[in-house]
Structures are given as structure tokens and as C-alpha cells.
Design an enzyme around this catalytic site. Structure first.
Site, PDB file in Angstrom:
ATOM      1  N   GLU A  48       0.834  -1.217   0.000  1.00 48.30           N
ATOM      2  CA  GLU A  48       0.000   0.000   0.000  1.00 48.30           C
ATOM      3  C   GLU A  48       0.861   1.257   0.000  1.00 48.30           C
ATOM      4  O   GLU A  48       2.071   1.207   0.235  1.00 48.30           O
ATOM      5  CB  GLU A  48      -0.934   0.009   1.211  1.00 48.30           C
ATOM      6  CG  GLU A  48      -0.204  -0.005   2.535  1.00 48.30           C
ATOM      7  CD  GLU A  48      -0.978   0.661   3.664  1.00 48.30           C
ATOM      8  OE1 GLU A  48      -1.525   1.759   3.449  1.00 48.30           O
ATOM      9  OE2 GLU A  48      -1.009   0.090   4.761  1.00 48.30           O
ATOM     10  N   LYS A 109      -5.317  10.799   0.984  1.00 44.20           N
ATOM     11  CA  LYS A 109      -5.425   9.436   1.504  1.00 44.20           C
ATOM     12  C   LYS A 109      -6.684   8.845   0.881  1.00 44.20           C
ATOM     13  O   LYS A 109      -7.795   9.316   1.140  1.00 44.20           O
ATOM     14  CB  LYS A 109      -5.520   9.485   3.025  1.00 44.20           C
ATOM     15  CG  LYS A 109      -5.778   8.158   3.694  1.00 44.20           C
ATOM     16  CD  LYS A 109      -5.890   8.342   5.212  1.00 44.20           C
ATOM     17  CE  LYS A 109      -6.565   7.154   5.867  1.00 44.20           C
ATOM     18  NZ  LYS A 109      -6.928   7.421   7.262  1.00 44.20           N
ATOM     19  N   ASP A 161     -16.664   5.417  14.196  1.00 41.95           N
ATOM     20  CA  ASP A 161     -15.446   5.343  13.387  1.00 41.95           C
ATOM     21  C   ASP A 161     -14.978   3.897  13.244  1.00 41.95           C
ATOM     22  O   ASP A 161     -14.358   3.333  14.147  1.00 41.95           O
ATOM     23  CB  ASP A 161     -14.340   6.213  13.997  1.00 41.95           C
ATOM     24  CG  ASP A 161     -13.159   6.381  13.049  1.00 41.95           C
ATOM     25  OD1 ASP A 161     -13.090   5.639  12.049  1.00 41.95           O
ATOM     26  OD2 ASP A 161     -12.311   7.249  13.307  1.00 41.95           O
ATOM     27  N   SER A 163     -13.036   1.573  10.321  1.00 41.56           N
ATOM     28  CA  SER A 163     -12.293   1.699   9.062  1.00 41.56           C
ATOM     29  C   SER A 163     -12.978   0.947   7.921  1.00 41.56           C
ATOM     30  O   SER A 163     -13.474  -0.169   8.097  1.00 41.56           O
ATOM     31  CB  SER A 163     -10.886   1.151   9.239  1.00 41.56           C
ATOM     32  OG  SER A 163     -10.209   1.159   8.002  1.00 41.56           O
ATOM     33  N   ALA A 164     -12.938   1.560   6.750  1.00 40.84           N
ATOM     34  CA  ALA A 164     -13.437   0.897   5.534  1.00 40.84           C
ATOM     35  C   ALA A 164     -12.605  -0.344   5.201  1.00 40.84           C
ATOM     36  O   ALA A 164     -13.031  -1.191   4.408  1.00 40.84           O
ATOM     37  CB  ALA A 164     -13.424   1.870   4.362  1.00 40.84           C
ATOM     38  N   ASP A 165     -11.437  -0.469   5.823  1.00 46.54           N
ATOM     39  CA  ASP A 165     -10.615  -1.673   5.602  1.00 46.54           C
ATOM     40  C   ASP A 165     -11.384  -2.940   5.979  1.00 46.54           C
ATOM     41  O   ASP A 165     -11.235  -3.988   5.337  1.00 46.54           O
ATOM     42  CB  ASP A 165      -9.341  -1.636   6.463  1.00 46.54           C
ATOM     43  CG  ASP A 165      -8.367  -0.535   6.053  1.00 46.54           C
ATOM     44  OD1 ASP A 165      -8.588   0.113   5.022  1.00 46.54           O
ATOM     45  OD2 ASP A 165      -7.376  -0.336   6.795  1.00 46.54           O
ATOM     46  N   LYS A 182      -3.603  -2.863  16.143  1.00 47.32           N
ATOM     47  CA  LYS A 182      -3.008  -1.908  17.108  1.00 47.32           C
ATOM     48  C   LYS A 182      -3.926  -1.640  18.274  1.00 47.32           C
ATOM     49  O   LYS A 182      -5.130  -1.519  18.102  1.00 47.32           O
ATOM     50  CB  LYS A 182      -2.827  -0.577  16.393  1.00 47.32           C
ATOM     51  CG  LYS A 182      -1.475  -0.349  15.919  1.00 47.32           C
ATOM     52  CD  LYS A 182      -1.314   1.123  15.616  1.00 47.32           C
ATOM     53  CE  LYS A 182      -0.425   1.202  14.430  1.00 47.32           C
ATOM     54  NZ  LYS A 182      -1.092   0.668  13.249  1.00 47.32           N
TER      55      LYS A 182
HETATM   56  N1  PSU Z   1      -1.940   1.529  10.465  1.00 46.32           N
HETATM   57  C1  PSU Z   1      -0.598   1.727  10.440  1.00 46.32           C
HETATM   58  N2  PSU Z   1      -0.057   2.455   9.443  1.00 46.32           N
HETATM   59  C2  PSU Z   1      -0.825   2.988   8.449  1.00 46.32           C
HETATM   60  C3  PSU Z   1      -2.240   2.760   8.465  1.00 46.32           C
HETATM   61  C4  PSU Z   1      -2.743   2.026   9.486  1.00 46.32           C
HETATM   62  O1  PSU Z   1       0.112   1.266  11.308  1.00 46.32           O
HETATM   63  O2  PSU Z   1      -0.271   3.676   7.572  1.00 46.32           O
HETATM   64  C5  PSU Z   1      -3.073   3.292   7.339  1.00 46.32           C
HETATM   65  C6  PSU Z   1      -3.423   2.157   6.360  1.00 46.32           C
HETATM   66  O3  PSU Z   1      -3.358   2.661   5.044  1.00 46.32           O
HETATM   67  C7  PSU Z   1      -4.852   1.832   6.708  1.00 46.32           C
HETATM   68  C8  PSU Z   1      -5.354   3.191   7.083  1.00 46.32           C
HETATM   69  O4  PSU Z   1      -5.582   1.271   5.657  1.00 46.32           O
HETATM   70  O5  PSU Z   1      -4.296   3.773   7.821  1.00 46.32           O
HETATM   71  C9  PSU Z   1      -6.634   3.133   7.893  1.00 46.32           C
HETATM   72  O6  PSU Z   1      -7.171   4.405   7.986  1.00 46.32           O
HETATM   73  P1  PSU Z   1      -8.678   4.573   8.483  1.00 46.32           P
HETATM   74  O7  PSU Z   1      -8.640   4.176   9.922  1.00 46.32           O
HETATM   75  O8  PSU Z   1      -8.966   6.020   8.288  1.00 46.32           O
HETATM   76  O9  PSU Z   1      -9.524   3.688   7.631  1.00 46.32           O
HETATM   77 MN    MN Z   2     -12.003   6.014  10.214  1.00 48.64          MN
END
Ligand code: PSU
Ligand code: MN
Length: 327
Positions: A48, A109, A161, A163-165, A182
Site C-alpha cells: 500500500e 489518503k 469510526d 475503518s473501511a478496511d 493496534k
Molecule cells: N496503520 C498503520 N499504518 C498505516 C495505516 C494504518 O500502522 O499507515 C493506514 C493504512 O493505510 C490503513 C489506514 O488502511 O491507515 C486506515 O485508515 P482509516 O482508519 O482512516 O480507515
Molecule cells: Mn475512520
């Protein structure tokens, strides 16, 4: 000819194929070395780019990104760092592009929702885990290496909140190798969400889910695997059966690189307090927390982060090879 969507009823097979090729041609740009590997059925590993633009500071981000690619090559697979570049879904950035991305400030992002808009503006975007999975799958890449995935944030019952992941893991057929979840996130709720969505959380040579900077989280994984062959077989079975979606492969940080759990947990609480006090939310939340954790630990967290990504790169390459062998 009127343009149809692929799979539109009444659309003949050949037209559907041509249409799919047109879409690939219009939007996707695959680096020659990656295209060559894919054509020959050689193992390819996706990487990524949000980790480069928002996850680590310059110049360590660029150094890390290039070293990760090198580790994957040394293990006999082809790396493909994915980003949106000049209005194309780029599968495999060149070294110069990785430098440019790592140095640039203000790169968007980009997650699932952002992809069409960054493309339409012909801009650049750093892809999150979700967006990288989407683009990897379009190119036929099934293994993706990163550091950490997004999850359910602490306090999500108020903020929503998530994540879309996680949603992407539920729908897109890519195995995501990471160092666990984490503890700045709500690990328990993230696991519940993944369970609901049918996403297996696999421990590589561990029964306990690692927590990124540390090897322990207090939570168990769903399945432990001790070899990449075993994992590749399970993945093939999942996808053979049409059980769509990804998997989380949790690979613990090497003992020598792991952080003191008391220190990191204290730091995370401090970072969360500051985030809440400043009212930071939405897509800024994760980058803010990562930056604060790095500031508070005076680079110790950055060093751990870099080492765990290297460790994941090695495993990802081995998994990609095993997956090629399994098919
Ligand atoms: N966790 C990390 N490093 C990162 C991310 C997450 O330790 O760089 C990044 C990844 O690209 C992940 C994104 O997909 O943050 C998630 O962001 P959000 O919570 O806004 O979906
Ligand atoms: Mn988010």
C-alpha cells in the site's frame, strides 16, 4: 456502441471480455515487471501507499518502501506498490514515483469512496488497505503486505469510526499480511466486526493475536497456521468455494524489535486524549494517532514499525509463492 457494465444481462461473453479489457486499459496501469510476472504466473505481492504518505515521515518512509520491495524480490516474488498516480490506478510504482510520493505533502489518503474522484481529477492518491485491496484484486494479485490495518476505533459506539478496511476484507479476495491489530483501536470490537463479516483472523505461528508494536494483545486468533503451505491451501479452498472476501494474516513483530507494552499503551492513551481534545476525527484520526505515537516515543515506535513491515514482507513473499504452487 453504448457502454454497458460488465455482466449486464444479455451481454455476450466476448463483449463482456472486451468491456472488461477496456476498463482495465482505461483505468489500470501495471508496471512492466509486474505485468510480466502476472502473465507468467509468478508470485506478486501488493503493497500500500498510505503507509508511505501518511504512516511514516520522510525519508524513512521512502527507505522503508524501497527496502520492502527489495526483501520481496530477494524472496523470489515481484513487489507491486499500489497508488493512484496521474489519474491511473497504478500497480507497481517506479522508484522515482515512490520518492515523489514519499516527499510530497498533501497527497490524498484514498480509500474505497475516494477512488473515482481522485481518478476523475487526474490526481495522485495514496491508497489505504481497502483501496489497495481493490486495485490488487483488479490486477489479479491475491497477497498484500502492510504494517497495520484499520479497525474499529475506541469510542466507536459514539463516533461510528470503523475503518473501511474491515468492509473491504469482507468482500475482496486478498490476503492481508499485517502485524495484528493496534491497541489504539478497540481490538475486541474489531474482532467482533470481522467475525460478523466472515473474515478469518489467522495467526502465523501464534495462537495469540499480536498488537502491532507488541506480540501480545490478550486476544486469540481464529486459526493458527504454522506454514505458508497450510495457509495457501486454506486460502485456495476458501476462494474455490466462492467464499468471497479476504483474510487477516497476523504476523507477530520479532521479539527483538517489539516495544515495551507498558510504554506503548501509555503512549497510545496520551495520543487518544490529545486527539479527542483537538476534535480530530474521520480519515485524519489514524494518521494523527500514528504521528503522535511516533513523537511521544522518540522514534522507538517508528523503528518497531519499520522492522515489523520487513518481517511481513518476507512472509508475504513466501505466501505468494506458496499460493502459486497451490493453484
Ligand atoms: N496503520 C498503520 N499504518 C498505516 C495505516 C494504518 O500502522 O499507515 C493506514 C493504512 O493505510 C490503513 C489506514 O488502511 O491507515 C486506515 O485508515 P482509516 O482508519 O482512516 O480507515
Ligand atoms: Mn475512520
Amino acid at each position: 456502441m453504448k457502454r454497458h457494465l460488465v455482466g449486464t444481462p444479455g451481454f455476450g461473453k466476448r463483449e463482456a471480455w472486451n468491456e472488461a479489457m477496456r476498463i482495465l486499459h482505461d483505468y489500470l496501469e501495471i508496471k512492466p515487471a509486474v505485468a510480466d510476472a502476472l502473465r507468467k504466473g509468478r508470485p506478486v505481492v501488493a503493497l500500500e501507499s498510505t503507509i508511505i504518505s501518511h504512516g511514516m515521515p520522510y525519508p524513512r518512509n521512502v527507505e522503508t518502501a524501497l527496502r520492502v520491495e527489495q526483501i520481496i524480490r530477494e524472496e523470489g516474488a515481484e513487489p507491486a506498490t499500489i497508488a493512484i498516480w496521474n489519474g491511473k490506478l497504478k500497480v507497481g510504482l517506479t522508484e522515482a514515483e515512490i520518492f515523489e510520493l514519499g516527499k510530497a505533502s498533501g497527497v490524498v489518503k484514498a480509500s474505497r469512496r475516494d477512488i473515482p474522484f481522485v481518478l476523475a481529477k487526474k490526481g495522485h492518491g495514496a491508497t489505504t488497505v481497502a483501496a489497495t485491496m481493490i486495485i490488487a484484486a483488479m490486477a489479479g494479485i491475491r497477497v498484500f503486505v502492510t504494517g497495520g490495518i484499520g479497525g474499529v476505533h475506541r469510542g466507536a459506539s459514539q463516533t461510528f469510526d470503523i475503518s473501511a478496511d474491515l468492509e473491504e476484507l469482507a468482500r475482496t479476495d486478498v490476503a492481508v499480511v499485517c502485524a495484528g491489530i493496534k491497541s489504539m483501536l478497540d481490538i475486541g470490537l474489531t474482532l467482533e466486526y470481522l467475525e460478523t463479516k466472515g473474515v478469518p483472523v489467522i495467526g502465523y505461528q501464534t495462537d495469540e493475536l499480536p498488537a502491532f508494536y507488541t506480540r501480545k494483545s490478550g486476544f486469540n486468533v481464529d486459526y493458527r497456521v504454522d506454514s505458508v503451505d497450510e495457509l495457501a491451501n486454506a486460502l485456495k479452498t476458501k476462494w474455490d468455494l466462492g467464499l468471497a472476501g479476504g483474510v487477516v494474516v497476523a504476523n507477530p513483530i520479532p521479539e527483538k524489535d517489539a516495544m515495551d507494552s507498558e510504554l506503548i499503551n501509555r503512549t497510545i492513551l496520551q495520543a487518544l486524549d490529545e486527539m479527542n481534545a483537538r476534535g480530530i476525527a474521520g480519515k485524519e484520526a489514524t494518521p494523527f494517532l500514528l504521528g503522535k505515537i511516533k513523537d511521544f516515543t522518540g522514534d522507538a515506535s517508528l523503528m518497531a514499525n519499520i522492522q515489523l513491515v520487513y518481517n511481513n514482507a518476507k512472509l508475504g513473499a513466501q505466501l505468494a509463492k506458496a499460493l502459486v504452487a497451490a493453484y
